[in-house]
Design an enzyme around this catalytic site. Structure first.
Site, PDB file in Angstrom:
ATOM      1  N   GLU A 181      -2.858  -9.721 -12.467  1.00 46.58           N
ATOM      2  CA  GLU A 181      -4.112 -10.094 -12.374  1.00 46.58           C
ATOM      3  C   GLU A 181      -5.459  -9.600 -12.797  1.00 46.58           C
ATOM      4  O   GLU A 181      -6.702  -8.558 -11.834  1.00 46.58           O
ATOM      5  CB  GLU A 181      -4.356  -9.952 -10.818  1.00 46.58           C
ATOM      6  CG  GLU A 181      -3.551 -10.352  -9.499  1.00 46.58           C
ATOM      7  CD  GLU A 181      -4.388 -10.510  -8.648  1.00 46.58           C
ATOM      8  OE1 GLU A 181      -5.218  -9.289  -8.249  1.00 46.58           O
ATOM      9  OE2 GLU A 181      -3.041 -10.994  -7.064  1.00 46.58           O
ATOM     10  N   GLU A 379       2.551 -14.504  -6.290  1.00 46.82           N
ATOM     11  CA  GLU A 379       2.385 -13.620  -4.971  1.00 46.82           C
ATOM     12  C   GLU A 379       1.800 -14.960  -3.696  1.00 46.82           C
ATOM     13  O   GLU A 379       1.020 -16.280  -5.115  1.00 46.82           O
ATOM     14  CB  GLU A 379       1.762 -12.633  -4.946  1.00 46.82           C
ATOM     15  CG  GLU A 379       2.196 -11.283  -6.029  1.00 46.82           C
ATOM     16  CD  GLU A 379       0.850 -10.494  -5.883  1.00 46.82           C
ATOM     17  OE1 GLU A 379       0.086 -10.838  -5.005  1.00 46.82           O
ATOM     18  OE2 GLU A 379       1.530 -10.019  -7.102  1.00 46.82           O
TER      19      GLU A 379
HETATM   20  C1  BGP Z   1      -3.088  -8.910  -4.728  1.00 46.96           C
HETATM   21  C2  BGP Z   1      -1.761  -7.677  -5.942  1.00 46.96           C
HETATM   22  C3  BGP Z   1      -0.954  -6.968  -4.470  1.00 46.96           C
HETATM   23  C4  BGP Z   1      -0.868  -7.188  -3.864  1.00 46.96           C
HETATM   24  C5  BGP Z   1      -1.788  -8.372  -2.773  1.00 46.96           C
HETATM   25  C6  BGP Z   1      -2.536  -7.868  -1.119  1.00 46.96           C
HETATM   26  O1  BGP Z   1      -4.054  -8.572  -5.736  1.00 46.96           O
HETATM   27  O2  BGP Z   1      -1.235  -8.330  -6.926  1.00 46.96           O
HETATM   28  O3  BGP Z   1      -0.459  -5.858  -5.457  1.00 46.96           O
HETATM   29  O4  BGP Z   1      -1.599  -6.161  -2.961  1.00 46.96           O
HETATM   30  O5  BGP Z   1      -2.595  -8.701  -3.465  1.00 46.96           O
HETATM   31  O6  BGP Z   1      -3.532  -7.507  -1.123  1.00 46.96           O
HETATM   32  P1  BGP Z   1      -3.625  -6.538  -0.581  1.00 46.96           P
HETATM   33  O7  BGP Z   1      -3.347  -5.550  -0.560  1.00 46.96           O
HETATM   34  O8  BGP Z   1      -4.948  -6.028  -0.237  1.00 46.96           O
HETATM   35  O9  BGP Z   1      -3.313  -6.920   0.955  1.00 46.96           O
END
Ligand code: BGP
Length: 481
Positions: A181, A379
């Site tokens: 990211e 993801e």
């Molecule tokens: C993405 C990241 C993850 C994960 C996800 C969910 O940006 O790659 O590491 O955390 O988001 O976000 P959050 O944990 O803030 O809900």
């Protein structure tokens, strides 16, 4: 649907989930691990931003220190993933576990052994490991001494770390991700402290020359990625090297051409590094933008070759939400998490992330048609508050519904639109520490972890209803989706 027309996902489609080291492992001082940037970030919530401290303050709680104790429980967790039928699992390697300060000449053997054991366990179930080399886990020393990605010295040290891991896991791991990211780094973007810090080790508010710093770090990260891709393929030509981008499709507020044009620019901010890493050169349009903004990029002659040689093998997409561009949005407009405003046609999660399954299909088409490279959904998931009911039951039908809707549009993207998508990885298959808020309360998993934000809980694992649902989806290769 007519029974005989029922179709599955492609026969070699990878089904699984994604996790990262700092959000799961814990064991932050064990077996020679050095302090990483996320070890200095406290627990927050939707309303209370995480704090980033210079030193460890013993009166505060730092969720990465114990996380969900994956460091000691990975065997149990991977067995649960295998029980769901996973054919892929994405993990990240914590750089500070391998090179505690980032500068050692020799890696920490105990760190290497840990990841070898994890990978061997994954492979013992026939699961394909996918390894991210930078998921917000830089040794803090590199921020203090070199200013992190602002300094090209850090690219050299990152490549040393990558080389160590490519060699250590040679013949075991074939799918690699150079970083997670980094696309949020753009001089046009006003960022939060926490998001800037996760990516770079710097708070946004503390960057002296914000535009210059974001552009330099964005460039250096893209460059380090293509250099790592070439290196990884040199070490083993069977390696497939990708990069993961967190992409938010943007929709114009209405057909007012001003909104449409501004929306185009908003959406494009996420793509300059993908262009750089997939088209064989850093984009001219971005350099032009930098010249106009008085930003100077220290581009060496050898960088050009690096971009040419380091073209990615696949593109990983993290997808959670879409957003809306409204030029001159005012105070009454309901702001969205990653810029833009909320979409009145969509529901949103408790954390304000709009839920848009069609956005996934739109995005996959957009990216695939632009680059023609295989994609992977690296993801996708829903952060929610779960209720532990009697007899340890968690009825997370909202999560099942979320996944079902997204898988439906993914299936259409593959079967109707012809998108080449290698697999679907949920975020996250097990509850873990939220990156943006540091909470455990924002739960994503098919597996509940008995750990709360006040530090209570014995870390035991419980299967949620969604566990059985995902198992069935994988078993039937999505025939009923
Ligand atoms: C993405 C990241 C993850 C994960 C996800 C969910 O940006 O790659 O590491 O955390 O988001 O976000 P959050 O944990 O803030 O809900």
């Amino acid at each position: 649907m007519d029974k005989k027309n029922r179709s599955t996902f492609p026969h070699d489609f990878l089904w699984g989930g994604s996790i990262s080291a700092h959000q799961t492992e814990g064991g932050w001082e064990e077996d020679g691990k050095g302090p990483g940037i996320m070890d200095f970030v406290t627990t927050g919530s939707y309303q209370v931003p995480r704090q980033i401290t210079k030193e460890i303050d013993t009166t505060k709680s730092y969720p990465s220190h114990n996380a969900i104790d994956f460091y000691h429980r990975y065997k149990e967790d991977i067995a649960l993933f295998a029980e769901m039928g996973f054919t892929a699992l994405r993990i990240s390697i914590d750089w500070s576990r391998i090179y505690p300060t980032g500068e050692e000449r020799e890696p920490n053997q105990k760190g290497i052994k840990f990841y070898k054991d994890v990978i061997d366990t994954i492979k013992s179930y026939g699961i394909e490991p996918i390894v991210t080399l930078y998921h917000f886990e830089m040794p803090i020393h590199l921020v203090k001494k070199y200013g992190a990605w602002e300094n090209r010295k850090v690219i050299e040290l990152y490549l040393r770390f990558c080389e160590t891991m490519f060699k250590a896991l040679k013949g075991k791991v074939y799918y690699w991700v150079t970083s997670n990211e980094m696309n949020h780094l753009d001089p046009q973007t006003e960022m939060s402290d926490i998001f800037t810090y996760m990516l770079t080790g710097h708070k946004y508010s503390e960057l002296k020359d914000k535009k210059q710093s974001l552009a330099t770090m964005g460039y250096n990260l893209a460059l380090s990625g293509v250099m790592a891709a070439a290196l990884g393929r040199k070490i083993d030509s069977r390696n497939k090297i990708g990069c993961v981008f967190g992409l938010t499709p943007m929709y114009p507020y209405d057909c007012n051409p001003t909104n449409v044009m501004d929306n185009f620019k908003e959406m494009e901010r996420d793509f300059y590094q993908i262009d750089a890493m997939c088209n064989g050169k850093f984009p001219e349009y971005k350099l032009h933008e930098y010249t106009l903004a008085g930003i100077n990029i220290d581009m060496l002659e050898e960088d050009k070759l690096a971009f040419k040689e380091g073209i990615l093998d696949f593109i990983g997409i993290n997808y959670y939400s879409s957003s809306v561009t409204k030029s001159n949005a005012n105070a009454d407009d309901d702001k969205a998490m990653f810029g833009g405003i909320q979409n009145p046609f969509l529901e949103k999660s408790k954390w304000g992330w709009s839920i848009d399954p069609i956005g996934l299909r739109y995005l996959l088409n957009y990216v695939y048609r632009r680059y023609g490279l295989p994609l992977m959904v690296t993801e996708n998931g829903l952060g929610a508050v779960d209720q532990l009911e009697e007899n340890n039951k968690i009825n997370d039908d909202y999560r099942i519904n979320y996944f079902e809707q997204h898988l439906k549009t993914l299936k259409k993207a593959i079967l109707e639109d012809g998108i080449k998508c290698l697999g679907y990885l949920t975020w996250a298959p097990i509850d873990l520490v939220s990156a943006s808020t540091g909470e455990m309360n924002k739960r994503y998993g098919f597996i509940h972890v008995n750990r709360d934000d006040d530090g209570s809980g014995d870390f035991s694992r419980i299967k949620k209803e969604s566990f059985y649902w995902y198992k069935e989806v994988i078993e039937t290769n999505g025939i009923d989706i």
